[in-house]
Structures are given as C-alpha cells and as structure tokens.
Design an enzyme around this catalytic site. Structure first.
Site, PDB file in Angstrom:
ATOM      1  N   GLN B 250       0.813  -1.223   0.000  1.00  0.00           N
ATOM      2  CA  GLN B 250       0.000   0.000   0.000  1.00  0.00           C
ATOM      3  C   GLN B 250       0.841   1.265   0.000  1.00  0.00           C
ATOM      4  O   GLN B 250       0.300   2.359  -0.072  1.00  0.00           O
ATOM      5  CB  GLN B 250      -0.904   0.024   1.245  1.00  0.00           C
ATOM      6  CG  GLN B 250      -2.013  -1.007   1.229  1.00  0.00           C
ATOM      7  CD  GLN B 250      -2.762  -1.063   2.547  1.00  0.00           C
ATOM      8  OE1 GLN B 250      -2.745  -2.073   3.223  1.00  0.00           O
ATOM      9  NE2 GLN B 250      -3.433   0.016   2.927  1.00  0.00           N
ATOM     10  N   PHE B 281      -6.086  -3.795   3.442  1.00  0.00           N
ATOM     11  CA  PHE B 281      -6.815  -3.457   4.674  1.00  0.00           C
ATOM     12  C   PHE B 281      -5.938  -2.760   5.706  1.00  0.00           C
ATOM     13  O   PHE B 281      -6.289  -2.708   6.879  1.00  0.00           O
ATOM     14  CB  PHE B 281      -7.464  -4.701   5.288  1.00  0.00           C
ATOM     15  CG  PHE B 281      -8.205  -5.553   4.300  1.00  0.00           C
ATOM     16  CD1 PHE B 281      -9.347  -5.071   3.688  1.00  0.00           C
ATOM     17  CD2 PHE B 281      -7.743  -6.815   3.950  1.00  0.00           C
ATOM     18  CE1 PHE B 281     -10.035  -5.850   2.761  1.00  0.00           C
ATOM     19  CE2 PHE B 281      -8.411  -7.593   3.020  1.00  0.00           C
ATOM     20  CZ  PHE B 281      -9.557  -7.108   2.424  1.00  0.00           C
ATOM     21  N   ARG B 363      -5.893   8.386  16.595  1.00  0.00           N
ATOM     22  CA  ARG B 363      -7.176   8.275  15.889  1.00  0.00           C
ATOM     23  C   ARG B 363      -8.234   7.626  16.771  1.00  0.00           C
ATOM     24  O   ARG B 363      -9.413   7.969  16.704  1.00  0.00           O
ATOM     25  CB  ARG B 363      -7.032   7.548  14.558  1.00  0.00           C
ATOM     26  CG  ARG B 363      -8.307   7.577  13.710  1.00  0.00           C
ATOM     27  CD  ARG B 363      -8.093   7.112  12.286  1.00  0.00           C
ATOM     28  NE  ARG B 363      -7.579   8.151  11.402  1.00  0.00           N
ATOM     29  CZ  ARG B 363      -8.330   8.955  10.643  1.00  0.00           C
ATOM     30  NH1 ARG B 363      -9.648   8.838  10.650  1.00  0.00           N
ATOM     31  NH2 ARG B 363      -7.778   9.861   9.886  1.00  0.00           N
ATOM     32  N   ARG B 395      -7.906  -0.952   8.560  1.00  0.00           N
ATOM     33  CA  ARG B 395      -9.184  -0.288   8.257  1.00  0.00           C
ATOM     34  C   ARG B 395      -9.835   0.356   9.496  1.00  0.00           C
ATOM     35  O   ARG B 395     -10.318  -0.352  10.375  1.00  0.00           O
ATOM     36  CB  ARG B 395     -10.132  -1.320   7.664  1.00  0.00           C
ATOM     37  CG  ARG B 395     -11.237  -0.742   6.810  1.00  0.00           C
ATOM     38  CD  ARG B 395     -12.015  -1.878   6.186  1.00  0.00           C
ATOM     39  NE  ARG B 395     -12.833  -1.421   5.071  1.00  0.00           N
ATOM     40  CZ  ARG B 395     -13.453  -2.235   4.225  1.00  0.00           C
ATOM     41  NH1 ARG B 395     -13.358  -3.535   4.360  1.00  0.00           N
ATOM     42  NH2 ARG B 395     -14.166  -1.753   3.242  1.00  0.00           N
ATOM     43  N   PHE B 397      -8.089   2.300  11.551  1.00  0.00           N
ATOM     44  CA  PHE B 397      -6.855   2.857  12.100  1.00  0.00           C
ATOM     45  C   PHE B 397      -7.023   3.342  13.536  1.00  0.00           C
ATOM     46  O   PHE B 397      -6.682   4.474  13.868  1.00  0.00           O
ATOM     47  CB  PHE B 397      -6.436   4.026  11.179  1.00  0.00           C
ATOM     48  CG  PHE B 397      -4.972   4.360  11.190  1.00  0.00           C
ATOM     49  CD1 PHE B 397      -4.049   3.526  10.586  1.00  0.00           C
ATOM     50  CD2 PHE B 397      -4.509   5.535  11.769  1.00  0.00           C
ATOM     51  CE1 PHE B 397      -2.690   3.851  10.556  1.00  0.00           C
ATOM     52  CE2 PHE B 397      -3.149   5.863  11.753  1.00  0.00           C
ATOM     53  CZ  PHE B 397      -2.247   5.018  11.143  1.00  0.00           C
ATOM     54  N   GLU B 770     -12.966   3.221   4.973  1.00  0.00           N
ATOM     55  CA  GLU B 770     -13.008   2.828   6.373  1.00  0.00           C
ATOM     56  C   GLU B 770     -14.351   3.037   7.081  1.00  0.00           C
ATOM     57  O   GLU B 770     -14.754   2.204   7.890  1.00  0.00           O
ATOM     58  CB  GLU B 770     -11.922   3.598   7.152  1.00  0.00           C
ATOM     59  CG  GLU B 770     -10.526   3.195   6.764  1.00  0.00           C
ATOM     60  CD  GLU B 770      -9.494   4.202   7.273  1.00  0.00           C
ATOM     61  OE1 GLU B 770      -9.506   5.344   6.787  1.00  0.00           O
ATOM     62  OE2 GLU B 770      -8.707   3.852   8.152  1.00  0.00           O
TER      63      GLU B 770
END
Lengths: 493, 823
Positions: B250, B281, B363, B395, B397, B770
């Site tokens: 990614q 993912f 997050r 996904r 995070f 997400e």
C-alpha cells in the site's frame, strides 16, 4: 506419470508422490489462475473442479481444494480450472454473473469462487432439466461456505449465484467434446521411482498386499488432514497409498449384524458427500451435521474412514457414530475383525488399528422409529469450523422412560467419548428436570476438558451441560408446552 | 472557468483560522461547475452530466473484473521469473523475549539448493526499517522482542528447499519473561511512545456536578487482516546498483526509501511497482516493506531475481494486527442521560515497536466521541509496549477501537436510566450548540447526522420491531432477541498532515487513447476504476478510452500510502488537476488552430465543442489530439493535490485534523441462544453517506464489505496467544473470518442520496474505505441488548470482544446468576 485432461488438453506430467494439484498447476504447468491462500484447505482460493465420467459417459464435477489434493489422484480425471471456463472472450455464466454483480473486489479469492459457482452450475444442470434446479439458501450455503472472501461481504456473490441461471446455458467448449472422457485412461499402474511411489490399488486384495509390504506408507483418501503434514510441516512422503479407488472401500452395502441389527456397511473411502443422501433419508440430524463439517470442497473429498482413523478428539462424526452404536470392520495382513467403535479409541490420536490394518467399513444401523438422535456442534463460526464441543445424543423413549441412552461428546476429552456417568443418570428415568440435573452434574465425572484455541475448559464444561438442558427442552417440547424456540433456526434442523 | 484546483490551493498559514473559515464558506457556497447530482443507488438512475459513458458517477464494473474471473489478473506470485530465480524463506524467533546468544547458519548453507543466507551483519546500509520512528530491526541483532521476529533469511533454488533449510539453523536464546499485558505495561510506563491527552473544559467538575456518574471498562480484541494474498514481493536486480521491486504493497514510496537505505544506494536506483494487491486493509501499509528489503538484499548480493512469499502461518505470526485496546470511561450525565463530561482512557496494545501506533492511538482518541458530544471531557491515550508483533494499520486505524468505548457507554447509560439505547444515542448526538469535539473541531454536518439516524430509524421500522422483540423475549426463556442502532462519524484525512498530498501523470497518445497513473494503489477497493472514471468524466470520453497502469515510483514519485480512506479523495483530485491543465492547453491550442472562441469551449461526448445552436462546432477528440501533436503541443501532464484547511497541534491537543466527516448508521437485529452462546444476525439495515457517489456499485461494495469485516472483528475473529507469547490462532482453521453463511439473510444497504459533501472533495463525493467498517458495532450492541433482556434490561453486561459464543454464554451466565441473587 500422471495422465489427465486439463481444461480439455491431455497432460502427461511427472511429479513426486507428495505433490499437490496446486503445485502441479502453478509450479510445473505455469497455470497461475488458481491461487494459494492458505495451503491448508480452509480458504477455498485454490478451488478447482475435478470431473469424472459417470456410467452414462457424461462428466460430473466436484469442487476440491487444489492445495491439499494429491496431484496423482488426477490420473484419468478431467480437471477444470478458472482458465478453462470462458469460450474465447465469451465468459461462462458463473464468470459473467460475477462481473455483472460486482462480485470481485481484490479478485484473489475470485478464481476459487468462480470454480465453486461453476461446480454448482454444472450440478444444477446435471439432470438436464430446464429450468435448472432451484438454488435454495441451504444449497447456496453448502456450495459457497468454503470460499473465504475478505472484501465483498458475500452479498454480490450470492447475487451472482442466483443470477447465473439467467444467462443462456453454456459449458466450456472443450467439455462438450470430452463427454466420454475417452482421452484419458482411468487405469493407474503403480509407478516406482526407486522406493518412491504413489500407489493406487483398485481392490482390497491389492491394498492388503501393499499394506503387508509397506505398512509404514501413509494412507491417503481425501488428503484433508494428511496433506497438511506436507504443506504446513514440510513432511516428505516417498510412498503414499491412495485408497480412493479400492472398489470395496467405496461400497455402501446393506447388512444385518449378528445381533440382528440392520443397517449399512459404509466403505472406509466413502466421502461425506456420497454419504449425505443416505443420512438425509435416515438421520437428518447427522446429515445436518455434515453441512457444518468442513466445506463442500472438504466434504467432497474427506471420508468417514479417515475421520475415524484420524482419531482426533474433535473429529465430527465419531461422537455421532458412538451415539448410534456403530461398529468397525477392519482388514489387514492378519485378516479381518470387527469391533464396537467404543473400543477403537485408546488415547489421544491413538487407536486399536494394528500394523497394516485399514478401516474397511463402518456400520451405520438403520434408523428405528422408536430411537431418537440429536447432534449439536458448537464452534466460533457456524460454517467450516472445527468443534469446540460436539454432543451427539441417542435414546429410546418407552412408556415415558429413557432407554439405551447414549451421550457422546467431542472436544471434551483426549478422544471422542461417551459420557457414561451422565448416561447412567438418565437410563431408565423419566426425562424430568431432576434426572437431567443429575446427568449434568455427572458430566463432571465423565470429563475434565482442557482449554485451547477453540474454547476454555470452563466454556466446554458449561456448554456441554447446557446441551443436556437443551436436550431436555427438546424432549419436553414433544410432550408439554415447553418454550417454542429452544435453539436458533440457523443451527436447527 | 472556476476550478477546484484554484479553490483548493494549499492554505498558507495553517493556524489562520479566519482565513480558513472564509474559504470553507466559499467552498460551501460555490457549487462547482459540472458537479451536478450524480446517479446513486446500486443501479445508475441518471446519466452523469459530462456525457462520458462509464465516467465518474456511474456504476461501472471494477477495471479488472474480467481479469479476476478468468484468472488473468496477475498477483505477485503469478509473475513469471527467470529460471534461475531464487526463493526466500525466513528463520523466525521461537520465543517472545530474550537475547539471541548463538545463531549458527553453517548447516543451513550446506543444505541442498541453498544459494545464500543473510542475517543482521550482512546488511550494508540501514538496519532499522521503522517507518516513522526507529525500532524495527530488519533482522534480530541480539535482542528478541516477539515470537516470529525475523532472525535470518535463506535463498534457495526452490521455495521448498529454502523452507527446509531454515530448519537446519542452530538458534540459542537466553529466554526472558514476555510482557503480554498492555494494561500492566502502561502502568509501568512501558510504552512505545509517550501518552497523549485531549481535553475540553473542566472534566472533573462535570463529573462532580452530574446527576449520574456512569463508568465501565472493556477489552476490545485485535484483528488479523487476513488479506487473501499474503505478503509477497519479487525483486529484480538492475544493471546499475539498483533494483526493481514488485510488491503487494500500500505504500510503494516508503518501500522505495527503505530498500534504498538498507542497500545504501540513492532512492532513484530503486523502482517499486504495484499493479494490484489481493487485499490490504492496512496490513500492507508499513508491513510489506521488510520483505522487499530482505529480497532486495539477496537480489543485489546474488545478482538474481528473488522471490519472497510468506506462508500463511508465518504471515500471521510475523506481521502486526489491529491494536487490541483496553478502554475505561467515567462519564457524568444529566437526568435525561445527556453526557456532561468525564474521562476516557484508552490503552492501545502496540506490540514491540512504534510502527504507526502513535497515529493509531491518536485516531482512537479522535473517535472516542463517535457521533456524540462529550461535553467537558478528557481523553487520554496510552501506547503500551508488549512482546508481540508490532501492531499496525487496519481499516479504521484505531477509530473503531475508540468508538467502542462510547458505544458501550451509550448502552450503559440507557440501562441505568431505563431508556431505550436509541433514545439515549439520539439525545447525545452532536447538535447545534453542542457541535465541537473534545479536540476542538466543529462537526459541520450535524443536520445530516440526525437525518441519517432518523431516516434509518424510520426505514428499519425500529420502534415496531422493538416492541415485537420485547414481547418475544418476555415469552422466550432460551432464545433472546436484541437490536441496536449505532451511528458512525468518521474523520477523513491523514492526521499526519504531510501525507495529505497526491500526484498523477496523464498521457494522451496520438490515437486519442489515454493513460493515467497516480500515486494510489489498488487493493480491491476500486480506486483505479474511480480514477479512470474521473479522467473519463473530465475529458468527456468513454471509460474504455482510459486505461490505468501499475503504480510505480518512477512515474509518480514521493507518494503517500493508500490509506485513511483517502485514495480517491487525493488521487482523484490529482488526476483531475492533470486533466484540467491538459484541457486548458488543448483549448488554447484549439482556439488558435481552429480560430474558435476560447470562451465556452468544452469537451462533450468525445469531442471538443464550441458555440451553441447553429454556431456550434464539434471537433472529435482523436482529430483534436492529432492536430495538437502536429502542432507540437505536449499531450502529457502531471497533476497534484494537497488537502486544504487541516491542522492539528499536538502540544495543545486541539485543531481541525479532518477535512470532513463521513457518516452512516446501521441497525442490526440478532438472536442469541442463552444456553450455548450461539447467535445469528437476522437482519441488518444500513444507511451510509458517501456524498455524491463516484461509483455507487463500488461504494455499496465498500459499505457491505466493511460492515461484514467489522462484524467479524467483533464476533468470530479471535486472536489467541499462549502464555509464552506465541500466536496459536495462526491460520484460517483457528482464526475465523466471516464466511458466506454469516451474511445476514436480510441485508438492506442504501447510500444516502442528495447530500453532496459540504467540502469541495472530488465531485463532492466522500471517502468510503473505512467508515462503514464501524457499522459492524451495531451487531455487538445488539448482542448486548439481547443479553440485557435476561435481567429485564436493568443492566448491559460487560461483553469484551470478539464476542464469541463463549463470551456471550459467559455473559449470559453472569447475568442469570446476578438475577437469581437479586429479589
């Protein structure tokens, strides 16, 4: 050498005895459409369709996990892979429906899903009826439960399965030309490269002969367990004995035992898929369990004999067979013998099989109207999972009293095992709350389960006892006004 | 012509809020030309306005769909390699913690087929390949930090020979006790990064003054990515000192950097190519790089193409997972159950090294409010260090783990007050006057948030079903039903500000065919399809005219990872920027060459068009391109985009980290067998906000797939380690992701229509990768609801996740015993 048809093309390949179909395709033949997702038969990314010509000459396919299927078993067979379905640029209905329904995202599981859909499609059209056989939710689940997809959430795949019948009927062009499978020879001469061999006896006599001289060679049928030794633990097998072509081991024969019980001897190499119709007629509870045993790819290849000989404490069928009072028919260099299944399991993965002996057949008693059977499996996931606990319960109810109570469990001890103390607590009793309370308490004498990745000892103790409570409620349902629902319909039968 | 590019020039002073606010207002007012309403729903209902067949807004099939279904789509292990290519296998640490006292690889070297063996001392350049902070050694030097850490690598003629040779190594370790409890670790200050705090107002006073104080604790389990294509790469040495790396990855630019640093060569000597991944993912954001570095090392040493593919069990043991979290909350609520403030503590189990954990725990903190106003609150996030693989992006995070704590609180508040959980959730939603998050960002679309919840409440027939469920449960002692509606508000943007940029490269060839390339990677999410659609729409061409090529670091450099749901937002804008520049150049050329009026010139249905009615002139695209080429006009263009407005001050814990929020809501209904803990999901209704969809079919796919993956995380997917810290759920036989039968029999998924993004995102769409994942929380809340019925809804049981049948049964059992002991 292995002679088979790959998408209609005759192939003639050399391979060591422990080569898988997936390795043959990807490493030797450069056919990379079939993917490796886990190399353990659990994800379905490598699903292929293996075809065999039936008595009428038409080829019937079953789905299989290429990663744990021995390449030599392709001898004389027709292998269809994802590369072989389209006619030029014209997609097979299974493929077209997947595109149209947005059934692929990352696409890695897609070849396997297409092959499961292809097998389903072929099966739907097998008896030539129009319109094709209806796809019930159960049938879809049976066909697709062994293909993991991490992206889509499966809804578009369901839509694709349901809509592939809307396209004009089509089969791969090559398939129309090989209906009689004449291009391949089903015979399979034993091949020797020094001591290395993939031996495919066709009669019991040949098998016993092989076992006499090479008792150390592992036996393979479906390979659903043995082949993990190769892919996961890098075992090497110089010599493998394939029992899938032994006529006697593939038979299902009606018989009457000396004790007068009627039933069938199920050959050791009979697959779950072949057993399923018989069970559906006589033991719906057992048939229902088969729907949750592995996946279609596993049920198409795994055998009853293998599940018993493997002697895993979490094998699904042994507790059921214990509850049914099954017997085994063993054959070996020293001759034949018969014994109750109860006496077969000696310890963890340890059985009474003697050197060179094989399970020739397992006795399945005919269902008697007075006898009841319930089978309940507990696992983290409903489909294609291994039991944390499996309970199989058989009984007769006579004049309101319980008789011939057989309570067998998987996952509770080192072997599949009957709960004799709990049985004793119920035998001859009315199915009362008090009797079942005693049975639940007696389970503590029967089992000291362990904790592992599938469940804790506490959960096993509690849920096993609760399965007896469910059993009481099920019995009560037939007589009194117990709650309408005592189990979930997704798990019920 | 007013363009998005001009509008969205990067803000100069990030803290200049007045300037930013003005610009936001401009954006909200300025409806951008050509951004009319698009088709939504699974079937295209309207033709997109730009008259391009398959362009942005239409439900075009995935660009690789036909290749997927025919087996022609190539993944890393399908790429043909020369006959002398080498195969790698890894030697892994058998213990979780200790010192490597002896590593004797002589016997490994002597095994048949072995060509090279590499370990720590063989690395010419950097040996630490930590992506953001140091801490990830490419091979163990002496300290072992987790079971599965890489000790050495073997290169052999075949994969099997390499794997067999690994077993011949002599490894001696001075084993030490493994620290596996993140709560204990956080308490002892064993952390991969310092804690972070976000605070709004006087949280202690809000607790002291509250009518009720409600508290709780939960363990939220991790999650294995279980991408179907495992980690894999193929490295070819080049004729100079460099390498070409094919990888399932990614973040190609980061891999380029790390490979170059490990080899001690300039970045320009390394080219990284990613055509597609068999799923990512988040698991291939940082954790695809080590394999590329190791394979590159061997490729350079041997001069031979080198392949490294991790067998599934090794993949699962070696790579990090979604962070498990231990969450605690203490909230003050008023008599109506409305949160006044309080304290939330999140402890993320980061594993042995920082990796991306700082941003992930951040997050989680940013989403500990989910869609609810926390009042005067303090949110603290700890980054605990344990002896497991370094947990990483997945996904959401950290967002999902953060949301779990407030969703637990909603149910707990409802039970305490005897209200329906939906009532409590609605009362706590952000609303005018209560619209500022605990980190200082204003939630702009509060009306939308309420609209989503209320529409779903009505369309799912929530209250009638609630009545039926309550009635059913009263009569049913064994089977209990439950239902829950949970909302999602998810912040869109990388919280590391510099990552919010993207580039694209557009080529038009003289036959009129168009090739687009950009910095994003395709992992199945349909990014490449959407980018092609953007280009097709911008140039008014049929989708077939536009082709995308593999992501390559030599085409678009210095790219960000494809992560944070940002792929289409960032790269779509960059691709559009390239189109706009090229278009402007072609228009300039055409006005001169054909002597046409530049004003009102446009591209429509494969032609350049000027004028209207009788004065209309159409020049077909192919002819225009030919003429431009002969006129020596460049037909190639690059594009660039940087997200405006965003900023976050980590010193104060305040800012506007997100460009906008994506919203959604789900209602799940479940049935639970309270004798065995088995359950089934009977029905799910989802309403999700993607703004104006770029591709409704792809977006629906993301919503459904995200939901099922989120449900799996909270239900059947259980990671288990033994006491020694070894992962024992290391394959699909023991780690159960959802399968076909887990698809709810009734699954109603709808995209919210008529609500374009309030920010000037690409065609007013919203990110979709997400946010839907967290809709799966509804299933967990529904399970708690069903269990609550055992005690007549007086309490919600603690239900740690994953809520396996075992956990559900034990929770039911606890409630039953409590019910027996109370009168």
């Amino acid at each position: 050498m292995i002679d088979f048809l790959l998408n209609g093309q005759p192939r003639h390949c050399a391979a060591s005895p422990d080569t898988s179909v997936l390795e043959l395709l990807r490493d030797s033949l450069g056919q990379t459409g079939t993917k490796e997702g886990c190399a353990s038969g659990d994800c379905g990314a490598c699903t292929v369709a293996i075809g065999e010509a039936g008595p009428d000459g038409t080829v019937r396919f079953h789905s299989a996990n290429a990663c744990i299927t021995p390449a030599h078993q392709l001898q004389g067979r027709v292998l269809a892979t994802v590369e072989g379905l389209a006619r030029g640029e014209s997609l097979h209905p299974a493929q077209a429906a997947m595109v149209e329904c947005h059934g692929s995202q990352c696409g890695f599981c897609t070849p396997g899903i297409v092959m499961s859909l292809f097998t389903l499609y072929e099966d739907q059209h097998a008896d030539g009826t129009t319109p094709p056989a209806l796809l019930t939710p159960q049938r879809l689940e049976a066909a697709l439960g062994g293909n993991l997809c991490r992206c889509t959430g499966y809804r578009p795949i369901r839509d694709a399965a349901l809509s592939m019948g809307d396209y004009p009927h089509a089969r791969p062009a090559w398939l129309e030309q090989c209906t009689d499978a004449a291009a391949t020879s089903p015979s399979s001469p034993v091949e020797h490269h020094g001591d290395s061999a993939f031996v495919q006896p066709e009669s019991l006599a040949e098998l016993v002969d092989e076992r006499t001289y090479h008792p150390e060679a592992p036996i393979v049928a479906g390979g659903t367990d043995l082949w993990l030794e190769v892919t996961q633990r890098l075992a090497r097998f110089a010599r493998v004995v394939d029992v899938t072509r032994v006529t006697e081991l593939n038979a299902i024969e009606e018989a009457t035992l000396e004790d007068g019980r009627e039933g069938w001897w199920i050959g050791g190499a009979v697959t779950y898929s072949r057993l399923e119709p018989l069970l559906a007629d006589h033991y719906p509870a057992f048939a229902h369990l088969l729907h949750r045993l592995g996946s279609a790819q596993v049920r198409n290849r795994g055998t009853l004999g293998g599940n018993i000989a493997n002697a895993s404490p979490i094998g699904d069928t042994p507790p059921v067979l214990l509850a049914l009072g099954s017997r085994l028919w063993l054959t070996g260099p020293e001759g034949e013998r018969e014994l109750p299944l109860d006496d077969f399991f000696l310890g963890y993965k340890k059985t009474d099989l003697r050197e060179g002996e094989v399970i020739r057949a397992t006795f399945l008693p005919r269902h008697e109207p007075s006898r009841h059977l319930r089978v309940w499996k507990l696992s983290k996931r409903r489909e294609d999972d291994i039991s944390a606990v499996l309970g199989a319960f058989g009984w007769r109810l006579e004049d309101g009293l319980l008789h011939d109570v057989r309570l067998a469990f998987g996952g509770m001890a080192a072997t599949p095992k009957r709960a004799t103390a709990a049985e004793a607590a119920l035998e001859g009793q009315a199915p009362s709350a008090a009797a079942f309370q005693a049975a639940r308490l007696a389970l503590a004498e029967d089992f000291q389960p362990m904790s592992d990745v599938r469940g804790s000892a506490d959960y096993r103790r509690l849920s096993a006892a609760n399965l007896l409570e469910r059993l009481r409620l099920v019995m009560a349902q037939e007589t009194t006004d117990a709650p309408r629902e005592v189990m979930l319909h997704a798990y019920a039968h | 012509m007013r363009t998005l590019t001009k509008l969205d020039a990067p803000s100069r002073a990030t803290n200049d809020l007045d300037d930013a606010t003005t610009r936001v207002r401009e954006e909200q007012q300025g409806r951008i030309k050509g951004d009319g309403p698009l088709a939504r729903g699974t079937e295209p209902q309207e033709t997109p306005p730009a008259v391009s067949r398959g362009g942005a807004g239409s439900a075009s099939a995935h660009e690789s769909a036909v290749k997927h279904v025919t087996g022609r789509a190539a993944y890393i292990d399908d790429i043909a390699a020369p006959a002398d290519a080498l195969h790698l296998a890894l030697g892994l640490s058998p213990v979780a913690h200790g010192r490597l006292t002896r590593l004797d690889l002589e016997a490994v070297r002597a095994r048949p087929g072995v060509v090279d063996v590499v370990a720590f001392s063989d690395v010419p350049g950097h040996t630490d390949i930590g992506p953001v902070f140091p801490g990830d050694p490419i091979f163990v030097e002496d300290e072992i930090s987790y079971a599965g850490q890489v000790l050495f690598a073997v290169a052999a003629e075949t994969h099997r020979a390499a794997r067999e040779a690994v077993k011949a190594a002599i490894v001696e370790v001075d084993e030490q006790p493994a620290s596996l409890d993140p709560v204990g670790a956080a308490g002892r200050g064993e952390a991969v990064r310092p804690p972070h705090v976000q605070q709004s107002g006087d949280w202690q006073r809000s607790l002291a003054d509250a009518a009720h104080v409600i508290e709780g604790e939960q363990f939220v389990g991790g999650q294995e990515h279980f991408y179907l294509e495992g980690q894999a790469c193929l490295v070819q040495p080049t004729e100079d000192e460099g390498v070409i790396v094919h990888t399932s990855n990614q973040h190609p630019s980061e891999t380029q950097k790390l490979v170059a640093e490990v080899l001690g060569i300039p970045f320009h000597a390394v080219t990284v190519e990613v055509r597609r991944m068999g799923g990512g993912f988040g698991g291939k954001e940082t954790q695809a790089s080590p394999w590329a570095c190791i394979a590159a090392l061997v490729a350079r040493r041997t001069g031979r193409t080198t392949r490294l593919r991790l067998p599934r069990a090794e993949d699962m043991r070696v790579t990090g997972k979604r962070h498990p979290f231990h969450n605690r909350y203490r909230l003050g609520v008023d008599a109506a159950g409305v949160i006044q403030g309080g304290e939330l503590t999140l402890i993320g189990d980061c594993g042995y090294s920082p990796d991306l954990s700082d941003a992930i725990v951040d997050r989680a903190m940013f989403h500990a409010d989910n869609a609810y106003f926390l009042g005067e609150a303090r949110v603290t996030g700890h980054r605990a260090r344990t002896h497991t693989a370094s947990n990483t992006a997945f996904r959401g995070f950290g967002g999902p783990q953060g949301m779990m704590v407030i969703e637990a609180a909603m149910d707990d508040i409802a039970r305490r007050l005897g209200e329906d959980p939906l009532t409590i959730r609605k009362r706590n939603l952000y609303r005018p006057g209560r619209e500022t998050t605990h980190y200082g960002q204003t939630v702009e679309q509060v009306a939308l948030l309420h609209h989503v919840v209320e529409r779903l409440e009505a369309s799912s027939d929530y209250w009638a079903r609630r009545e039926a469920i309550t009635a059913f449960n009263a009569e049913s002692p064994v089977i209990k039903r439950g239902m829950a509606l949970t909302p999602v508000k998810f912040g869109i943007s990388f919280t590391a500000k510099h990552l919010n940029q993207a580039g694209a490269l557009l080529h038009v060839y003289t036959d009129g065919s168009v090739q687009i390339n950009h910095g994003g990677t395709e992992m199945g999410q349909g990014l490449h399809t959407k980018i092609c659609q953007v280009v097709a729409r911008e140039l008014a061409l049929d989708l077939e005219t536009v082709r995308i090529t593999a992501t390559r670091t030599d085409k678009v450099p210095n790219t960000s990872p494809t992560a944070a749901s940002s792929g289409a937002d960032l790269n779509g804008m960059a691709a559009r920027d390239a189109c706009l520049s090229l278009k402007a150049r072609l228009f300039d050329f055409a006005s001169e060459h054909y002597a046409l009026d530049r004003e009102g010139m446009r591209l429509e249905a494969g032609a350049l068009v000027t004028g209207a009615g009788e004065s209309e002139r159409r020049i077909p695209w192919g002819e225009l391109v030919q003429a431009a080429y002969l006129g020596r006009v460049s037909l190639s263009e690059k594009g660039f985009y940087a997200t405006p407005l965003i900023h976050y001050d980590r010193m104060t814990g305040q800012g506007r980290p997100f460009y906008y929020f994506a919203h959604g809501a789900a209602v799940a209904e479940v049935s639970v067998d309270t004798l065995t803990g088995e359950y089934q999901v009977d029905r799910v209704d989802i309403l999700h906000d993607v703004g104006d969809s770029l591709n409704p079919a792809i977006d629906i796919g993301q919503v459904e797939g995200g939901f099922i993956q989120g449900m799996g995380w909270l239900t059947s997917e259980e990671l288990r380690w033994n006491d020694g810290g070894q992962l024992i759920s290391d394959g699909p036989a023991t780690y159960k992701i959802p399968t076909y039968g887990d698809l709810p029999p009734s699954f109603n998924v709808e995209l919210l229509q008529g609500h374009p993004n309030s920010m000037a995102s690409i065609y007013r769409s919203k990110a979709v990768g997400e946010p839907p994942f967290m809709l799966g929380i509804s299933v967990w809340a529904a399970l708690r609801d069903a269990l609550s019925s055992i005690n007549d809804y007086r309490e919600a049981p603690r239900l740690d996740t994953p809520a396996t049948p075992e956990r559900v049964l034990l929770a039911a059992e606890t409630l039953r015993h409590r019910g027996e002991s109370t009168p």
